[in-house]
Design a protein around this motif. Structure first.
Motif, mmCIF file in Angstrom:
data_model
loop_
_atom_site.group_PDB
_atom_site.id
_atom_site.type_symbol
_atom_site.label_atom_id
_atom_site.label_comp_id
_atom_site.label_asym_id
_atom_site.label_seq_id
_atom_site.Cartn_x
_atom_site.Cartn_y
_atom_site.Cartn_z
ATOM 1 N N GLY A 110 2.929 19.539 -0.219
ATOM 2 C CA GLY A 110 2.079 19.563 -1.404
ATOM 3 C C GLY A 110 1.247 18.311 -1.569
ATOM 4 O O GLY A 110 0.137 18.358 -2.134
ATOM 5 N N LEU A 111 1.751 17.186 -1.096
ATOM 6 C CA LEU A 111 0.981 15.934 -1.176
ATOM 7 C C LEU A 111 -0.282 16.028 -0.333
ATOM 8 O O LEU A 111 -1.355 15.578 -0.753
ATOM 9 N N PHE A 112 -0.149 16.606 0.858
ATOM 10 C CA PHE A 112 -1.322 16.766 1.725
ATOM 11 C C PHE A 112 -2.250 17.849 1.189
ATOM 12 O O PHE A 112 -3.477 17.695 1.201
ATOM 13 N N GLU A 113 -1.675 18.923 0.712
ATOM 14 C CA GLU A 113 -2.494 20.016 0.183
ATOM 15 C C GLU A 113 -3.289 19.584 -1.046
ATOM 16 O O GLU A 113 -4.414 20.053 -1.265
ATOM 17 N N ALA A 114 -2.716 18.667 -1.831
ATOM 18 C CA ALA A 114 -3.399 18.164 -3.024
ATOM 19 C C ALA A 114 -4.298 16.966 -2.727
ATOM 20 O O ALA A 114 -4.943 16.438 -3.632
ATOM 21 N N ARG A 116 3.652 22.033 10.925
ATOM 22 C CA ARG A 116 3.495 23.475 11.176
ATOM 23 C C ARG A 116 2.946 24.219 9.960
ATOM 24 O O ARG A 116 2.282 25.242 10.105
ATOM 25 N N SER A 117 3.242 23.705 8.762
ATOM 26 C CA SER A 117 2.909 24.461 7.555
ATOM 27 C C SER A 117 1.564 24.102 6.936
ATOM 28 O O SER A 117 1.040 24.868 6.128
ATOM 29 N N VAL A 118 1.006 22.947 7.294
ATOM 30 C CA VAL A 118 -0.264 22.504 6.696
ATOM 31 C C VAL A 118 -1.298 22.318 7.806
ATOM 32 O O VAL A 118 -1.077 21.546 8.747
ATOM 33 N N GLU A 119 -2.404 22.988 7.681
ATOM 34 C CA GLU A 119 -3.457 22.916 8.701
ATOM 35 C C GLU A 119 -4.070 21.517 8.749
ATOM 36 O O GLU A 119 -4.245 20.847 7.739
ATOM 37 N N GLY A 120 -4.391 21.070 9.970
ATOM 38 C CA GLY A 120 -5.099 19.812 10.138
ATOM 39 C C GLY A 120 -4.222 18.584 10.243
ATOM 40 O O GLY A 120 -4.732 17.458 10.244
ATOM 41 N N LYS A 127 0.804 -1.222 0.000
ATOM 42 C CA LYS A 127 0.000 0.000 0.000
ATOM 43 C C LYS A 127 0.838 1.273 0.000
ATOM 44 O O LYS A 127 0.322 2.356 -0.272
ATOM 45 N N ALA A 128 2.137 1.174 0.327
ATOM 46 C CA ALA A 128 2.982 2.367 0.389
ATOM 47 C C ALA A 128 3.063 3.060 -0.967
ATOM 48 O O ALA A 128 3.235 2.410 -2.002
ATOM 49 N N LEU A 129 2.962 4.372 -0.957
ATOM 50 C CA LEU A 129 3.017 5.177 -2.179
ATOM 51 C C LEU A 129 4.338 5.950 -2.198
ATOM 52 O O LEU A 129 4.487 6.944 -1.473
ATOM 53 N N PRO A 130 5.327 5.516 -3.008
ATOM 54 C CA PRO A 130 6.622 6.216 -3.050
ATOM 55 C C PRO A 130 6.535 7.472 -3.916
ATOM 56 O O PRO A 130 6.914 7.482 -5.088
ATOM 57 N N LEU A 131 6.053 8.550 -3.331
ATOM 58 C CA LEU A 131 5.683 9.737 -4.102
ATOM 59 C C LEU A 131 6.751 10.810 -4.160
ATOM 60 O O LEU A 131 6.628 11.763 -4.929
ATOM 61 N N VAL A 132 7.798 10.708 -3.353
ATOM 62 C CA VAL A 132 8.868 11.709 -3.382
ATOM 63 C C VAL A 132 10.216 11.001 -3.393
ATOM 64 O O VAL A 132 10.320 9.816 -3.117
ATOM 65 N N GLY A 133 11.263 11.762 -3.730
ATOM 66 C CA GLY A 133 12.614 11.225 -3.682
ATOM 67 C C GLY A 133 13.025 10.389 -4.871
ATOM 68 O O GLY A 133 14.037 9.702 -4.810
ATOM 69 N N LEU A 175 -1.414 9.888 5.265
ATOM 70 C CA LEU A 175 -0.308 9.737 6.196
ATOM 71 C C LEU A 175 1.006 9.716 5.430
ATOM 72 O O LEU A 175 1.046 9.363 4.248
ATOM 73 N N PHE A 176 2.089 10.055 6.132
ATOM 74 C CA PHE A 176 3.422 9.951 5.535
ATOM 75 C C PHE A 176 4.374 9.428 6.598
ATOM 76 O O PHE A 176 4.376 9.900 7.738
ATOM 77 N N LEU A 177 5.163 8.439 6.216
ATOM 78 C CA LEU A 177 6.173 7.870 7.092
ATOM 79 C C LEU A 177 7.520 8.443 6.672
ATOM 80 O O LEU A 177 8.040 8.105 5.609
#
Length: 239
Positions: free
Chosen positions: A159-163, A181-185, A137-143, A168-170
């Motif tokens: 940006g992943l959360f904002e979009a 701190r930068s993304v609400e919620g 289920k892991a989504l390798p979306l960065v790096g 969740l992110f591990l």
């Protein structure tokens, strides 16, 4: 004259702070350490290479141009994301929940992804079958790619959360502090000892260059290490 530096992206805040603390001018390419290592092996020669794991640093030290790798700092992984996805308070249960999309960095290219998959390996001892469920289920979306010399920049994770691409992110605790701190919620939970994974960062320097040696000594000095700690990292000596 500025020194050319390749650095793990997770140091995009800490490394400029360290350089400023000691008056160094660094021309830094931030990116996944595995991809930066590949560029060095293909012939590029930065004065310094900062890796988010010792494996890539030790691979570079085998090249004739580089001195032995040195440990730099300690980071650790944590789980962060939408507050409602973390309501259960159990990191493993939250990651396994079918409704929660779990983001990671890209294994192989980025040590952050390798560390995340190490957490999945540890999960297997807690709940048999969880390793494969988490890997699936892991989504390798960065790096997974480099984006050029654009200064410290911003982590792509907010940006992943904002979009709305992940719940969740591990990832690294240092990055999580900034993202929450930068993304609400969003909120963050520490991994329990049975799942905890520490990331040992390393640095490799070109050998035989007194300017590079002096720069490395400055980055080892107290003002630089204090700047590193203020960004959430720990020194390898535990001090």
């Amino acid at each position: 004259m500025s020194l050319t530096v390749f650095s793990a992206g997770s140091l995009r805040k800490a490394l400029p702070a360290m350089a400023e603390a000691v008056g160094l001018d660094l021309d830094v390419l931030f990116g996944p350490a595995g991809l930066l290592r590949r560029r060095i092996e293909e012939g590029e020669r930065p004065s310094l290479f900062f890796s988010a794991n010792m494996d890539h640093a030790r691979a570079v030290e085998t090249l004739d141009d580089y001195a032995p790798a040195r440990e730099l700092a300690v980071n650790r992984l944590c789980l962060f994301g939408r507050r409602e996805a973390l309501e259960c308070g159990d990191a493993l249960a939250a990651m396994l929940a079918q409704e929660n999309r779990l983001g990671t960095s890209t294994p192989g290219a980025d040590p952050g992804g390798d560390y995340a998959f190490s957490v999945f390996d540890r999960a297997e001892a807690i709940l048999p079958g969880s390793r494969e469920r988490l890997r699936a289920k892991a989504l390798p979306l960065v790096g997974g790619s480099l984006h050029g010399k654009d200064g410290p920049g911003r982590s792509p994770v907010p940006g992943l959360f904002e979009a709305g691409k992940v719940d969740l992110f591990l990832g690294y605790r240092t990055s999580a502090l900034d993202v929450v701190r930068s993304v609400e919620g969003l909120a963050m939970v520490e991994l329990p000892p049975a799942l905890a994974v520490e990331a040992i960062y390393g640095v490799v320097a070109l050998r035989g260059d007194p300017v590079v040696a002096k720069a490395l000594a400055l980055l080892d000095s107290l003002p630089a290490t204090e700047a590193l700690e203020q960004c959430g990292f720990m020194r390898c000596d535990g001090a």
